[in-house]
Write an enzyme that holds these catalytic residues in place. Structure first.
Site, PDB file in Angstrom:
ATOM      1  N   HIS A  36      30.806 -36.339 -36.404  1.00  0.00           N
ATOM      2  CA  HIS A  36      29.774 -35.488 -36.034  1.00  0.00           C
ATOM      3  C   HIS A  36      29.933 -34.742 -37.116  1.00  0.00           C
ATOM      4  O   HIS A  36      30.515 -34.583 -38.355  1.00  0.00           O
ATOM      5  CB  HIS A  36      29.067 -34.498 -34.642  1.00  0.00           C
ATOM      6  N   LYS A  55      28.619 -28.118 -35.401  1.00  0.00           N
ATOM      7  CA  LYS A  55      28.972 -28.813 -34.192  1.00  0.00           C
ATOM      8  C   LYS A  55      30.625 -27.472 -33.721  1.00  0.00           C
ATOM      9  O   LYS A  55      31.378 -27.764 -34.483  1.00  0.00           O
ATOM     10  CB  LYS A  55      29.484 -29.936 -33.517  1.00  0.00           C
TER      11      LYS A  55
HETATM   12  N1  LIG Z   1      22.485 -33.480 -25.235  1.00  0.00           N
HETATM   13  C1  LIG Z   1      21.829 -34.373 -26.260  1.00  0.00           C
HETATM   14  O1  LIG Z   1      21.057 -35.503 -26.214  1.00  0.00           O
HETATM   15  C2  LIG Z   1      22.225 -32.741 -27.389  1.00  0.00           C
HETATM   16  C3  LIG Z   1      22.773 -32.678 -27.098  1.00  0.00           C
HETATM   17  N2  LIG Z   1      23.341 -31.114 -28.275  1.00  0.00           N
HETATM   18  C4  LIG Z   1      23.779 -30.178 -27.982  1.00  0.00           C
HETATM   19  O2  LIG Z   1      23.283 -28.657 -27.563  1.00  0.00           O
HETATM   20  C5  LIG Z   1      23.043 -28.204 -28.350  1.00  0.00           C
HETATM   21  C6  LIG Z   1      23.123 -27.336 -29.827  1.00  0.00           C
HETATM   22  O3  LIG Z   1      22.586 -27.728 -30.877  1.00  0.00           O
HETATM   23  P1  LIG Z   1      21.797 -27.959 -31.586  1.00  0.00           P
HETATM   24  O4  LIG Z   1      20.347 -28.554 -31.030  1.00  0.00           O
HETATM   25  O5  LIG Z   1      22.335 -29.608 -32.524  1.00  0.00           O
HETATM   26  O6  LIG Z   1      22.163 -26.977 -32.831  1.00  0.00           O
HETATM   27  P2  LIG Z   1      21.114 -25.837 -33.457  1.00  0.00           P
HETATM   28  O7  LIG Z   1      22.379 -24.828 -34.255  1.00  0.00           O
HETATM   29  O8  LIG Z   1      20.349 -27.054 -34.316  1.00  0.00           O
HETATM   30  O9  LIG Z   1      20.012 -25.459 -32.739  1.00  0.00           O
HETATM   31  C7  LIG Z   1      20.694 -24.297 -31.233  1.00  0.00           C
HETATM   32  C8  LIG Z   1      19.391 -23.411 -31.613  1.00  0.00           C
HETATM   33  O10 LIG Z   1      19.867 -22.239 -30.792  1.00  0.00           O
HETATM   34  C9  LIG Z   1      19.979 -21.420 -31.298  1.00  0.00           C
HETATM   35  N3  LIG Z   1      21.069 -20.382 -29.970  1.00  0.00           N
HETATM   36  C10 LIG Z   1      21.980 -19.647 -30.070  1.00  0.00           C
HETATM   37  N4  LIG Z   1      21.991 -19.052 -29.194  1.00  0.00           N
HETATM   38  C11 LIG Z   1      21.055 -18.541 -27.844  1.00  0.00           C
HETATM   39  C12 LIG Z   1      21.140 -18.540 -27.313  1.00  0.00           C
HETATM   40  N5  LIG Z   1      22.057 -17.278 -26.571  1.00  0.00           N
HETATM   41  N6  LIG Z   1      19.466 -17.796 -26.580  1.00  0.00           N
HETATM   42  C13 LIG Z   1      18.825 -19.493 -27.399  1.00  0.00           C
HETATM   43  N7  LIG Z   1      19.078 -19.523 -28.478  1.00  0.00           N
HETATM   44  C14 LIG Z   1      19.621 -19.893 -29.257  1.00  0.00           C
HETATM   45  C15 LIG Z   1      20.392 -21.707 -32.413  1.00  0.00           C
HETATM   46  O11 LIG Z   1      19.591 -20.263 -33.169  1.00  0.00           O
HETATM   47  P3  LIG Z   1      20.914 -19.730 -34.706  1.00  0.00           P
HETATM   48  O12 LIG Z   1      19.959 -20.987 -35.391  1.00  0.00           O
HETATM   49  O13 LIG Z   1      19.969 -18.486 -34.666  1.00  0.00           O
HETATM   50  O14 LIG Z   1      22.582 -19.172 -34.060  1.00  0.00           O
HETATM   51  C16 LIG Z   1      19.582 -22.803 -32.442  1.00  0.00           C
HETATM   52  O15 LIG Z   1      18.118 -22.621 -33.363  1.00  0.00           O
HETATM   53  C17 LIG Z   1      24.697 -28.467 -28.668  1.00  0.00           C
HETATM   54  O16 LIG Z   1      25.784 -27.943 -27.316  1.00  0.00           O
HETATM   55  C18 LIG Z   1      24.588 -29.736 -29.039  1.00  0.00           C
HETATM   56  O17 LIG Z   1      25.821 -30.392 -28.990  1.00  0.00           O
HETATM   57  C19 LIG Z   1      22.064 -31.929 -29.326  1.00  0.00           C
HETATM   58  C20 LIG Z   1      21.933 -32.570 -29.744  1.00  0.00           C
HETATM   59  C21 LIG Z   1      21.812 -33.890 -28.462  1.00  0.00           C
HETATM   60  O1  LIG Z   2      26.103 -31.378 -31.265  1.00  0.00           O
HETATM   61  C1  LIG Z   2      25.376 -32.567 -31.993  1.00  0.00           C
HETATM   62  O2  LIG Z   2      24.459 -32.258 -32.672  1.00  0.00           O
HETATM   63  C2  LIG Z   2      25.313 -33.536 -31.213  1.00  0.00           C
HETATM   64  N1  LIG Z   2      25.576 -32.693 -29.713  1.00  0.00           N
HETATM   65  C3  LIG Z   2      25.797 -33.807 -28.843  1.00  0.00           C
HETATM   66  C4  LIG Z   2      27.368 -34.904 -28.353  1.00  0.00           C
HETATM   67  O3  LIG Z   2      28.199 -33.016 -27.998  1.00  0.00           O
HETATM   68  O4  LIG Z   2      27.779 -35.679 -27.440  1.00  0.00           O
HETATM   69  C5  LIG Z   2      25.366 -35.143 -27.669  1.00  0.00           C
HETATM   70  C6  LIG Z   2      25.082 -35.828 -29.829  1.00  0.00           C
HETATM   71  O5  LIG Z   2      26.315 -36.727 -29.892  1.00  0.00           O
HETATM   72  C7  LIG Z   2      24.086 -34.264 -30.313  1.00  0.00           C
END
Ligand SMILES: NC(=O)C1=CN([C@@H]2O[C@H](COP(=O)(O)OP(=O)(O)OC[C@H]3O[C@@H](n4cnc5c(N)ncnc54)[C@H](OP(=O)(O)O)[C@@H]3O)[C@@H](O)[C@H]2O)C=CC1
Ligand SMILES: O=C(O)C1=N[C@H](C(=O)O)C[C@H](O)C1
Length: 231
Positions: A117, A121
């Site tokens: 990743h 992360k």
């Molecule tokens: N299940 C799936 O298919 C996927 C899962 N994920 C997971 O999703 C999570 C987020 O990943 P990702 O989108 O890449 O991360 P990002 O950092 O790109 O986005 C997270 C967002 O959430 C915001 N945030 C953080 N804390 C809070 C809160 N308390 N309330 C509201 N918003 C908040 C962050 O703000 P700020 O930037 O200001 O910190 C940011 O805008 C991770 O656990 C990742 O592993 C990611 C992609 C796919």
């Molecule tokens: O953090 C990410 O980017 C992602 N998180 C998820 C995970 O922990 O498996 C899904 C995907 O891998 C992207």
């Protein structure tokens, strides 16, 4: 952000609010479903907030271990009629990779997982790798397959990866990567590698929208998007 854009564009949905870190969750109060892609440190509090108000939750945020899943099960049990979908990966190809790994698991004496990743992360191993390991472990248990052979007696801490239900999981963090995983299986003079690559974040959108559309019909806690697919 990708999901917000897609919900906004969908004819059968209305985007009620997009909430960032410093916004009040109260903005979400009129919503029927909340989608959470935030951070492992805050997702449990967000879930408690949604479920206690009768708002369904579709969760992409990772960091769920068996203890957290049990707490969510207890939460939804206290609020019957409110449902939660936790999907470690919403990518259809990722779900298929996990499914194929689960199918292959009983045919090989050895299996390990390598997930790769981006370095932003927070959690390691990834939710996808953790879930894959759980599915593989379950398949091997059911088939009566023992642990993967491993003669290691001397080890620098961490060199053999994390142990998730007896399956070794190795987490790599490299700039410029998005999300990738290999499940490597071996035995009987052959190896099989099942690899998945996320090429862009739009890949998570169809699965997340499917979750939003279906969440009302799946009571309680659902763990994994595969439960909504006809695999
Ligand atoms: N299940 C799936 O298919 C996927 C899962 N994920 C997971 O999703 C999570 C987020 O990943 P990702 O989108 O890449 O991360 P990002 O950092 O790109 O986005 C997270 C967002 O959430 C915001 N945030 C953080 N804390 C809070 C809160 N308390 N309330 C509201 N918003 C908040 C962050 O703000 P700020 O930037 O200001 O910190 C940011 O805008 C991770 O656990 C990742 O592993 C990611 C992609 C796919
Ligand atoms: O953090 C990410 O980017 C992602 N998180 C998820 C995970 O922990 O498996 C899904 C995907 O891998 C992207």
């Amino acid at each position: 952000m990708e999901v917000c854009k897609a919900v906004h564009a969908a004819e059968d949905m209305e985007l009620v609010a997009a909430v960032d870190k410093d916004d009040s969750l109260e903005l979400l109060a009129p919503a029927e479903v909340v989608v959470d892609f935030t951070h492992p440190d805050v997702v449990m509090g967000n879930l408690e907030w949604c479920v206690s108000r009768g708002i369904h939750a579709v969760v992409g945020t990772t960091g769920f271990d068996p203890g957290r899943l049990e707490r969510v099960r207890e939460m939804v049990a206290r609020h019957p009629g409110t449902n939660v979908l936790i999907a470690p990966n919403f990518g259809i190809a990722a779900v298929l990779m996990m499914h194929f790994a689960q199918q292959a698991a009983k045919y090989f004496e050895s299996v390990e997982i390598v997930e790769l990743h981006h370095p932003q992360k927070a959690d390691a191993p990834s939710g996808t790798a953790r879930r894959t390991a759980e599915l593989i472990a379950e398949a091997r248990r059911k088939a009566g397959v023992g642990p993967s052979p491993d003669a290691t007696t001397q080890e620098i801490d961490g060199a053999r990866g994390a142990d998730v239900e007896g399956i070794r999981v190795h987490a790599v963090r490299i700039s410029a990567l998005i999300a990738h995983q290999e499940v490597i299986l071996g035995g009987g003079g052959e190896t099989l590698t099942i690899r998945h690559d996320t090429m862009n974040r739009a890949s998570f959108v169809p699965g997340a929208l499917l979750g939003v559309r279906r969440i009302r019909d799946v009571p309680g806690l659902t763990y994994g998007l595969e439960a909504l697919l006809d695999l």
